[in-house]
Write an enzyme that holds these catalytic residues in place. Structure first.
Site, PDB file in Angstrom:
ATOM      1  N   ASN A   9       0.622  -1.405  -0.177  1.00 20.33           N
ATOM      2  CA  ASN A   9      -0.039   0.145   0.249  1.00 20.33           C
ATOM      3  C   ASN A   9       0.955   0.921   0.612  1.00 20.33           C
ATOM      4  OD1 ASN A   9      -1.235   2.275   0.952  1.00 20.33           O
ATOM      5  ND2 ASN A   9      -3.184   1.140   1.573  1.00 20.33           N
ATOM      6  N   ASP A  11      -0.251   4.503  -0.673  1.00 22.48           N
ATOM      7  CA  ASP A  11      -1.071   5.853   0.138  1.00 22.48           C
ATOM      8  C   ASP A  11       0.257   6.667   0.594  1.00 22.48           C
ATOM      9  OD1 ASP A  11      -3.203   4.468  -0.515  1.00 22.48           O
ATOM     10  OD2 ASP A  11      -3.855   4.161   1.005  1.00 22.48           O
ATOM     11  N   HIS A  12       0.837   6.197   1.909  1.00 23.70           N
ATOM     12  CA  HIS A  12       1.862   6.697   2.474  1.00 23.70           C
ATOM     13  C   HIS A  12       2.622   7.830   2.107  1.00 23.70           C
ATOM     14  CE1 HIS A  12      -0.198   5.545   6.326  1.00 23.70           C
ATOM     15  NE2 HIS A  12      -0.217   4.221   6.020  1.00 23.70           N
ATOM     16  N   ARG A  20       4.091  18.930   1.641  1.00 22.74           N
ATOM     17  CA  ARG A  20       5.188  20.029   1.196  1.00 22.74           C
ATOM     18  C   ARG A  20       4.581  20.423   0.226  1.00 22.74           C
ATOM     19  NH1 ARG A  20      10.432  21.443   1.764  1.00 22.74           N
ATOM     20  NH2 ARG A  20      10.721  21.284   4.069  1.00 22.74           N
ATOM     21  N   HIS A  45      -5.821   3.555  -1.715  1.00 19.87           N
ATOM     22  CA  HIS A  45      -7.349   4.412  -1.274  1.00 19.87           C
ATOM     23  C   HIS A  45      -6.828   5.219  -1.663  1.00 19.87           C
ATOM     24  CE1 HIS A  45      -9.434   4.462   1.981  1.00 19.87           C
ATOM     25  NE2 HIS A  45     -10.266   4.496   1.176  1.00 19.87           N
ATOM     26  N   ARG A  47      -9.115   8.466  -1.071  1.00 23.53           N
ATOM     27  CA  ARG A  47     -10.608   8.638  -0.530  1.00 23.53           C
ATOM     28  C   ARG A  47     -10.972  10.010  -1.201  1.00 23.53           C
ATOM     29  NH1 ARG A  47      -9.088   6.606   4.895  1.00 23.53           N
ATOM     30  NH2 ARG A  47     -10.177   8.086   5.258  1.00 23.53           N
ATOM     31  N   ARG A  51      -6.819  12.545   0.966  1.00 22.37           N
ATOM     32  CA  ARG A  51      -5.929  13.482   1.946  1.00 22.37           C
ATOM     33  C   ARG A  51      -4.674  12.800   1.407  1.00 22.37           C
ATOM     34  NH1 ARG A  51      -6.896   9.881   6.799  1.00 22.37           N
ATOM     35  NH2 ARG A  51      -9.020  10.881   6.612  1.00 22.37           N
ATOM     36  N   HIS A  52      -3.915  11.495   0.651  1.00 26.79           N
ATOM     37  CA  HIS A  52      -3.109  11.088  -0.202  1.00 26.79           C
ATOM     38  C   HIS A  52      -3.111  11.249  -1.418  1.00 26.79           C
ATOM     39  CE1 HIS A  52      -4.822   7.104   0.971  1.00 26.79           C
ATOM     40  NE2 HIS A  52      -4.692   7.545   2.384  1.00 26.79           N
ATOM     41  N   GLU A  72      -8.253   0.415  -3.754  1.00 24.14           N
ATOM     42  CA  GLU A  72      -9.089   0.808  -2.049  1.00 24.14           C
ATOM     43  C   GLU A  72      -9.990   2.145  -2.765  1.00 24.14           C
ATOM     44  OE1 GLU A  72      -7.470   0.864   1.840  1.00 24.14           O
ATOM     45  OE2 GLU A  72      -6.219  -1.283   0.951  1.00 24.14           O
ATOM     46  N   THR A 102      -6.950   6.199   9.860  1.00 19.69           N
ATOM     47  CA  THR A 102      -7.017   5.588   8.468  1.00 19.69           C
ATOM     48  C   THR A 102      -8.264   4.072   8.956  1.00 19.69           C
ATOM     49  OG1 THR A 102      -5.658   3.569   8.031  1.00 19.69           O
ATOM     50  CG2 THR A 102      -5.724   3.470  10.770  1.00 19.69           C
ATOM     51  N   THR A 103      -8.340   3.348   7.685  1.00 18.25           N
ATOM     52  CA  THR A 103      -9.099   2.539   8.121  1.00 18.25           C
ATOM     53  C   THR A 103      -9.579   1.632   8.922  1.00 18.25           C
ATOM     54  OG1 THR A 103      -8.838   2.303   5.466  1.00 18.25           O
ATOM     55  CG2 THR A 103     -10.965   1.059   6.773  1.00 18.25           C
ATOM     56  N   GLU A 152     -10.686  -8.921   2.028  1.00 14.64           N
ATOM     57  CA  GLU A 152      -9.569  -8.807   2.991  1.00 14.64           C
ATOM     58  C   GLU A 152     -10.527  -9.410   4.879  1.00 14.64           C
ATOM     59  OE1 GLU A 152      -7.273  -5.960   1.282  1.00 14.64           O
ATOM     60  OE2 GLU A 152      -6.005  -5.018   3.497  1.00 14.64           O
ATOM     61  N   HIS A 196      -3.558  -4.251   7.809  1.00 13.60           N
ATOM     62  CA  HIS A 196      -3.971  -3.622   8.501  1.00 13.60           C
ATOM     63  C   HIS A 196      -2.661  -4.002   9.395  1.00 13.60           C
ATOM     64  CE1 HIS A 196      -5.797  -0.030   9.577  1.00 13.60           C
ATOM     65  NE2 HIS A 196      -6.314   0.142   8.457  1.00 13.60           N
ATOM     66  N   GLY A 197      -1.930  -2.932   9.801  1.00 15.77           N
ATOM     67  CA  GLY A 197      -1.116  -2.826  10.899  1.00 15.77           C
ATOM     68  C   GLY A 197      -0.399  -3.937  11.392  1.00 15.77           C
ATOM     69  N   GLY A 218       0.790  -0.926   4.508  1.00 14.93           N
ATOM     70  CA  GLY A 218       1.669   0.006   3.988  1.00 14.93           C
ATOM     71  C   GLY A 218       1.948   0.436   5.195  1.00 14.93           C
ATOM     72  N   HIS A 219       1.128   1.061   5.886  1.00 14.71           N
ATOM     73  CA  HIS A 219       2.526   2.166   7.192  1.00 14.71           C
ATOM     74  C   HIS A 219       3.610   1.230   7.624  1.00 14.71           C
ATOM     75  CE1 HIS A 219       2.502   5.432   9.687  1.00 14.71           C
ATOM     76  NE2 HIS A 219       3.027   4.352  10.781  1.00 14.71           N
TER      77      HIS A 219
END
Ligand code: PXP
Length: 243
Positions: A9, A11-12, A20, A45, A47, A51-52, A72, A102-103, A152, A196-197, A218-219
């Site tokens: 993922n 997104d980050h 920036r 994702h 959204r 936001r990303h 997503e 996050t989701t 998922e 997730h996580g 992702g994160h």
């Protein structure tokens, strides 16, 4: 045991870019590095609040990815028309609240009217559909009845318990996820993904559940990349599946 596929993922990377208001780091460049390093898919994702990931990222990535795009998105008319235009290999339907970081939690598919029709429109366009749900038998049965191609399973509660070192809860949640995978596989050939996580420290127990097809991460992986580089972070995550 079959080792699951890794969907990264990205997104980050877009979150960092947007902080920036410039063009770097570029999430598309990041996605291509992940693919080169062995990721089997790229998850992003789009959204509602952008936001990303932005619309242009989705369109550009659709042209340049060599693996599979897993888009997503929320169950809205706006997202449906974008998906039908972009035609990613996969769409993963997720719940979305504006205030969340996050989701949080899976989609309550048992209480979403017209979801079958929504899924049907995507599938008719050649897009495979995954539903992000909690590891709950009722939700799984509903996903199968709706004709989803994949589910998922939300691993957030398990992941948080590992961060809290709450061993009883970790065991409980792991049991719930294992039972959910076994239930889904005993009822149909629906693909079972999870995410997730997940981190290099907690992923092995999930990766080694029989029947898990793909993990979307992702994160933690992008965080690893800050210290070890993106290519190495992808490789290290895949290695951690086997730990
Ligand atoms: N799968 C889904 C459906 C998600 O919404 C997310 C977070 O965007 C992930 C996987 C990845 O979660 P994490 O960033 O915690 O690895």
């Amino acid at each position: 045991m079959n080792t699951p596929l890794l969907g990264v993922n990205i997104d980050h990377i877009a979150t960092l870019r947007n902080a920036r208001g410039v063009g770097y780091p570029c999430p598309i460049e990041g996605a291509l590095i992940c693919e080169q390093a062995g990721a089997e898919g790229i998850t992003l994702h789009l959204r509602e609040d952008r936001r990303h990931i932005r619309d242009a990222d989705v369109y550009e990535m659709a042209k340049r990815l060599t693996t599979r795009m897993n888009l997503e998105m929320a169950v809205t008319d706006e997202m449906l028309s974008i998906a039908l235009d972009v035609r990613p290999a996969w769409v993963c339907l997720v719940p979305e609240k504006r205030q969340e970081l996050t989701t949080e939690g899976g989609l309550d598919i048992a209480n979403l009217p017209n979801l079958g029709e929504f899924i049907g429109q995507l599938q008719t366009a050649g897009i495979q559909v995954s539903l992000f749900i909690d590891p709950d038998i009722h939700q799984i049965d509903t996903a199968i009845a709706l004709g989803a191609d994949a589910i998922e399973l939300h691993t957030g509660t398990y992941a948080h318990a590992t961060l809290d070192d709450d061993t009883a809860k970790v065991a409980d949640e792991l049991g719930r996820i294992k039972a959910a995978v076994a239930h889904a596989k005993s009822k149909s050939d629906i693909l079972v993904n999870a995410g997730h996580g997940l981190t290099r420290q907690n992923v092995a127990a999930i990766a080694q559940i029989d029947g898990i097809h793909e993990l979307n991460i992702g994160h933690a992986l992008i965080s690893d990349a800050v210290f070890m580089g993106l290519e190495q972070a992808v490789k290290a995550m895949k290695q951690a599946f086997l730990a």
